[in-house]
Design a protein around this motif. Sequence first.
Motif, PDB file in Angstrom:
ATOM      1  N   LEU A  51       0.832  -1.205   0.000  1.00  0.00           N
ATOM      2  CA  LEU A  51       0.000   0.000   0.000  1.00  0.00           C
ATOM      3  C   LEU A  51       0.867   1.256   0.000  1.00  0.00           C
ATOM      4  CD1 LEU A  51      -2.698  -1.090   2.607  1.00  0.00           C
ATOM      5  CD2 LEU A  51      -3.063  -0.769   0.165  1.00  0.00           C
ATOM      6  N   PHE A  52       2.019   1.165   0.666  1.00  0.00           N
ATOM      7  CA  PHE A  52       2.971   2.279   0.723  1.00  0.00           C
ATOM      8  C   PHE A  52       4.329   1.769   0.233  1.00  0.00           C
ATOM      9  CE2 PHE A  52      -0.138   2.751   4.150  1.00  0.00           C
ATOM     10  CZ  PHE A  52      -0.665   4.007   3.870  1.00  0.00           C
ATOM     11  N   PRO A  53       4.465   1.513  -1.065  1.00  0.00           N
ATOM     12  CA  PRO A  53       5.659   0.837  -1.587  1.00  0.00           C
ATOM     13  C   PRO A  53       6.956   1.621  -1.432  1.00  0.00           C
ATOM     14  CG  PRO A  53       4.291   1.673  -3.378  1.00  0.00           C
ATOM     15  CD  PRO A  53       3.500   1.851  -2.122  1.00  0.00           C
ATOM     16  N   ARG A  54       6.883   2.937  -1.363  1.00  0.00           N
ATOM     17  CA  ARG A  54       8.109   3.742  -1.312  1.00  0.00           C
ATOM     18  C   ARG A  54       8.422   4.247   0.096  1.00  0.00           C
ATOM     19  NH1 ARG A  54       5.261   5.592  -5.752  1.00  0.00           N
ATOM     20  NH2 ARG A  54       6.153   5.055  -7.779  1.00  0.00           N
ATOM     21  N   GLU A  55       7.598   3.871   1.058  1.00  0.00           N
ATOM     22  CA  GLU A  55       7.756   4.441   2.392  1.00  0.00           C
ATOM     23  C   GLU A  55       8.219   3.404   3.407  1.00  0.00           C
ATOM     24  OE1 GLU A  55       7.541   7.513   2.188  1.00  0.00           O
ATOM     25  OE2 GLU A  55       6.502   7.544   0.259  1.00  0.00           O
ATOM     26  N   LYS A  56       8.995   3.845   4.360  1.00  0.00           N
ATOM     27  CA  LYS A  56       9.398   2.995   5.482  1.00  0.00           C
ATOM     28  C   LYS A  56       8.205   2.850   6.429  1.00  0.00           C
ATOM     29  CE  LYS A  56      12.434   2.840   9.503  1.00  0.00           C
ATOM     30  NZ  LYS A  56      13.462   3.579  10.298  1.00  0.00           N
ATOM     31  N   ILE A  57       7.920   1.614   6.867  1.00  0.00           N
ATOM     32  CA  ILE A  57       6.788   1.366   7.751  1.00  0.00           C
ATOM     33  C   ILE A  57       7.295   0.783   9.064  1.00  0.00           C
ATOM     34  CG2 ILE A  57       4.617   0.118   8.073  1.00  0.00           C
ATOM     35  CD1 ILE A  57       4.331   0.065   5.040  1.00  0.00           C
ATOM     36  N   THR A  58       6.934   1.413  10.167  1.00  0.00           N
ATOM     37  CA  THR A  58       7.340   0.952  11.495  1.00  0.00           C
ATOM     38  C   THR A  58       6.096   0.554  12.285  1.00  0.00           C
ATOM     39  OG1 THR A  58       9.243   2.444  11.515  1.00  0.00           O
ATOM     40  CG2 THR A  58       8.525   1.550  13.645  1.00  0.00           C
ATOM     41  N   PHE A  59       6.027  -0.723  12.655  1.00  0.00           N
ATOM     42  CA  PHE A  59       4.931  -1.181  13.514  1.00  0.00           C
ATOM     43  C   PHE A  59       5.364  -0.986  14.969  1.00  0.00           C
ATOM     44  CE2 PHE A  59       3.978  -3.292   9.562  1.00  0.00           C
ATOM     45  CZ  PHE A  59       2.605  -3.237   9.500  1.00  0.00           C
ATOM     46  N   SER A 109       1.089  13.849   9.803  1.00  0.00           N
ATOM     47  CA  SER A 109      -0.298  13.492   9.498  1.00  0.00           C
ATOM     48  C   SER A 109      -0.699  12.265  10.305  1.00  0.00           C
ATOM     49  CB  SER A 109      -0.465  13.185   8.001  1.00  0.00           C
ATOM     50  OG  SER A 109      -0.152  14.317   7.226  1.00  0.00           O
ATOM     51  N   ALA A 110      -2.001  12.127  10.572  1.00  0.00           N
ATOM     52  CA  ALA A 110      -2.506  10.975  11.327  1.00  0.00           C
ATOM     53  C   ALA A 110      -3.786  10.473  10.683  1.00  0.00           C
ATOM     54  CB  ALA A 110      -2.755  11.353  12.782  1.00  0.00           C
ATOM     55  N   PHE A 111      -3.815   9.161  10.396  1.00  0.00           N
ATOM     56  CA  PHE A 111      -5.027   8.520   9.888  1.00  0.00           C
ATOM     57  C   PHE A 111      -5.580   7.650  11.014  1.00  0.00           C
ATOM     58  CE2 PHE A 111      -7.613   5.288   8.007  1.00  0.00           C
ATOM     59  CZ  PHE A 111      -8.245   5.908   6.936  1.00  0.00           C
ATOM     60  N   ILE A 112      -6.776   7.994  11.508  1.00  0.00           N
ATOM     61  CA  ILE A 112      -7.353   7.296  12.656  1.00  0.00           C
ATOM     62  C   ILE A 112      -8.765   6.840  12.314  1.00  0.00           C
ATOM     63  CG2 ILE A 112      -7.996   7.479  15.089  1.00  0.00           C
ATOM     64  CD1 ILE A 112      -5.881   9.645  15.399  1.00  0.00           C
ATOM     65  N   ALA A 113      -8.993   5.531  12.403  1.00  0.00           N
ATOM     66  CA  ALA A 113     -10.321   4.974  12.173  1.00  0.00           C
ATOM     67  C   ALA A 113     -10.774   4.274  13.444  1.00  0.00           C
ATOM     68  CB  ALA A 113     -10.293   3.991  11.002  1.00  0.00           C
ATOM     69  N   LEU A 114     -11.819   4.798  14.081  1.00  0.00           N
ATOM     70  CA  LEU A 114     -12.300   4.265  15.356  1.00  0.00           C
ATOM     71  C   LEU A 114     -13.828   4.266  15.379  1.00  0.00           C
ATOM     72  CD1 LEU A 114     -10.011   6.279  17.840  1.00  0.00           C
ATOM     73  CD2 LEU A 114      -9.674   3.913  17.128  1.00  0.00           C
ATOM     74  N   ASN A 115     -14.380   3.357  16.139  1.00  0.00           N
ATOM     75  CA  ASN A 115     -15.821   3.404  16.406  1.00  0.00           C
ATOM     76  C   ASN A 115     -16.142   4.478  17.441  1.00  0.00           C
ATOM     77  OD1 ASN A 115     -16.841   1.335  14.721  1.00  0.00           O
ATOM     78  ND2 ASN A 115     -16.066  -0.218  16.118  1.00  0.00           N
ATOM     79  N   PHE A 116     -15.197   4.681  18.378  1.00  0.00           N
ATOM     80  CA  PHE A 116     -15.411   5.640  19.462  1.00  0.00           C
ATOM     81  C   PHE A 116     -14.144   6.464  19.679  1.00  0.00           C
ATOM     82  CE2 PHE A 116     -18.179   1.995  20.287  1.00  0.00           C
ATOM     83  CZ  PHE A 116     -19.405   2.612  20.443  1.00  0.00           C
ATOM     84  N   TYR A 234      -5.044   9.145   0.850  1.00  0.00           N
ATOM     85  CA  TYR A 234      -5.038  10.565   1.215  1.00  0.00           C
ATOM     86  C   TYR A 234      -3.787  10.946   2.005  1.00  0.00           C
ATOM     87  CZ  TYR A 234      -9.826  11.483  -0.319  1.00  0.00           C
ATOM     88  OH  TYR A 234     -10.959  11.663  -1.081  1.00  0.00           O
ATOM     89  N   LEU A 235      -3.127   9.969   2.601  1.00  0.00           N
ATOM     90  CA  LEU A 235      -1.934  10.265   3.390  1.00  0.00           C
ATOM     91  C   LEU A 235      -0.801  10.713   2.467  1.00  0.00           C
ATOM     92  CD1 LEU A 235      -1.921   7.321   5.960  1.00  0.00           C
ATOM     93  CD2 LEU A 235      -2.317   9.737   6.453  1.00  0.00           C
ATOM     94  N   PRO A 236      -0.019  11.701   2.875  1.00  0.00           N
ATOM     95  CA  PRO A 236       1.120  12.139   2.053  1.00  0.00           C
ATOM     96  C   PRO A 236       2.201  11.066   1.994  1.00  0.00           C
ATOM     97  CG  PRO A 236       1.101  13.270   4.176  1.00  0.00           C
ATOM     98  CD  PRO A 236      -0.185  12.511   4.084  1.00  0.00           C
ATOM     99  N   SER A 237       3.090  11.167   1.020  1.00  0.00           N
ATOM    100  CA  SER A 237       4.152  10.182   0.825  1.00  0.00           C
ATOM    101  C   SER A 237       5.278  10.449   1.827  1.00  0.00           C
ATOM    102  CB  SER A 237       4.681  10.270  -0.608  1.00  0.00           C
ATOM    103  OG  SER A 237       5.695   9.319  -0.808  1.00  0.00           O
ATOM    104  N   GLN A 238       5.251   9.713   2.938  1.00  0.00           N
ATOM    105  CA  GLN A 238       6.269   9.847   3.985  1.00  0.00           C
ATOM    106  C   GLN A 238       6.213   8.632   4.904  1.00  0.00           C
ATOM    107  OE1 GLN A 238       4.952  13.656   5.367  1.00  0.00           O
ATOM    108  NE2 GLN A 238       3.399  12.836   6.738  1.00  0.00           N
ATOM    109  N   GLU A 239       7.172   8.506   5.779  1.00  0.00           N
ATOM    110  CA  GLU A 239       7.301   7.341   6.659  1.00  0.00           C
ATOM    111  C   GLU A 239       6.014   7.071   7.444  1.00  0.00           C
ATOM    112  OE1 GLU A 239       9.920   5.865  10.549  1.00  0.00           O
ATOM    113  OE2 GLU A 239      10.451   7.711   9.493  1.00  0.00           O
ATOM    114  N   ILE A 240       5.702   5.770   7.634  1.00  0.00           N
ATOM    115  CA  ILE A 240       4.472   5.359   8.317  1.00  0.00           C
ATOM    116  C   ILE A 240       4.791   4.822   9.703  1.00  0.00           C
ATOM    117  CG2 ILE A 240       2.438   3.873   8.236  1.00  0.00           C
ATOM    118  CD1 ILE A 240       2.507   5.825   5.929  1.00  0.00           C
ATOM    119  N   LEU A 241       4.093   5.321  10.711  1.00  0.00           N
ATOM    120  CA  LEU A 241       4.136   4.763  12.066  1.00  0.00           C
ATOM    121  C   LEU A 241       2.794   4.075  12.293  1.00  0.00           C
ATOM    122  CD1 LEU A 241       5.697   7.773  14.044  1.00  0.00           C
ATOM    123  CD2 LEU A 241       6.872   5.768  13.132  1.00  0.00           C
TER     124      LEU A 241
END
Length: 403
Positions: A51-59, A109-116, A234-241
């Motif tokens: 989904l984010f092929p060019r970005e570093k992803i940190t879980f 930026s922050a992408f947050i999906a929550l019921n509450f 919608y998230l900009p192209s940058q590292e993912i936390l």
Amino acid sequence: MIKFAYIKYTAILLLFVLFASCKKTNWQENFREKEKSPFGNYIISEEATHLFPREKITFLKENFYDFLLFDNLEDSTKTRNYVLIKHSAYHQTKEGTDQLLEFVSQGNSAFIALNFFNETFKEALEFTTNNLDKDVWSIKGLKKLEGEFYLKNPDFGKEPFKFDRNIRRNYFLEYSNTKTQVLGTTVVGGEKVPNFIKVYHGKGAFYLHTNPIVFTNYYMLNGKEEYAANLLSYLPSQEILWDVHTKSSKYSNNHKKQPSVFKFFLQHKTLTWFLFVSLAGLLLFMLFNARRKQRAIPEIPTNKNTTVAFTQTIANLYLNEKDHKNLVDKKIAYFLEKIRTKYLINTSNLNTEFIKKLAAKSGNNLQKTKYLINTIITLNKKTECSEEELIGLHKMIENFFKK
């Protein structure tokens, strides 16, 4: 631009595993990244690299508050994306919320999906939500909840994305028009209302969605991966936390560790000696008393009164036959037998004196006791009883003995 074609390969593989398994399917909503059940987040987290092929992803392996507290990156000017997809942010304290708000205000930026969403977070970003299905929790009830979503961006088309279960009617009710942009809507009562918004905060922005269920394995396996990919695009192209949100903060004021009692003793020499002497004395006592001085006298159990058990067994037999009158009679017999054995009260005459004595000995309210006994007398006189009368009697007897 986010790609979602790779998701299909993992989806097909996981679908095969699910059908090949003999275990009963777990339909509970858990949103766990390692969970392969229908409503886990296994696929979306596994396909994050595509989904984010060019970005570093940190879980994140720790609480986000703790991560930021000790985050020492070489380039502090580099901006990043924060992603959280869960039922609710129950591990997020007030300090954690403040830290997240500060993180975004600095240009992230922050992408947050929550019921509450928690109240502190909603107040800070000036929005409110309305969840019409907040009291629906059962698997059967959630299965009936369908939804129809739209995205404002014309690049994603005008056709709705339809979802067939577990879609709560959850949407944004109020928000600031000056700093909020509606990106997506859902249909509630025939009207389109926002369920996906962008809230500008400082130099950064929050992307908020009220239906995290669309990111789970179930919808990734049912051709809805395009909608999830469109949202994350919608998230900009940058590292993912990516926040797996499984741990509480170690450093927040709400989660301070309690001081150890033994540590306090060891800080003082006299208390340390007291502790050691006490432990030594306890060990010596256990050593010299390990063997009993006298052989244990076996307990002789008293004869059991099997009348109550027999009455219950017979009563349950009538349940399958739907002979409500016989079942009522057995329930009454069981109740009176228990009154005789537990409170030692004669049940041959259910008069006013009996009711007062029963209420006093059982600790129940006199009026409720009187109502129960009058109900028993009335049902005894009937030749037939309905299922509702049986259920009512059963509940009254259960409540009576719970006192």
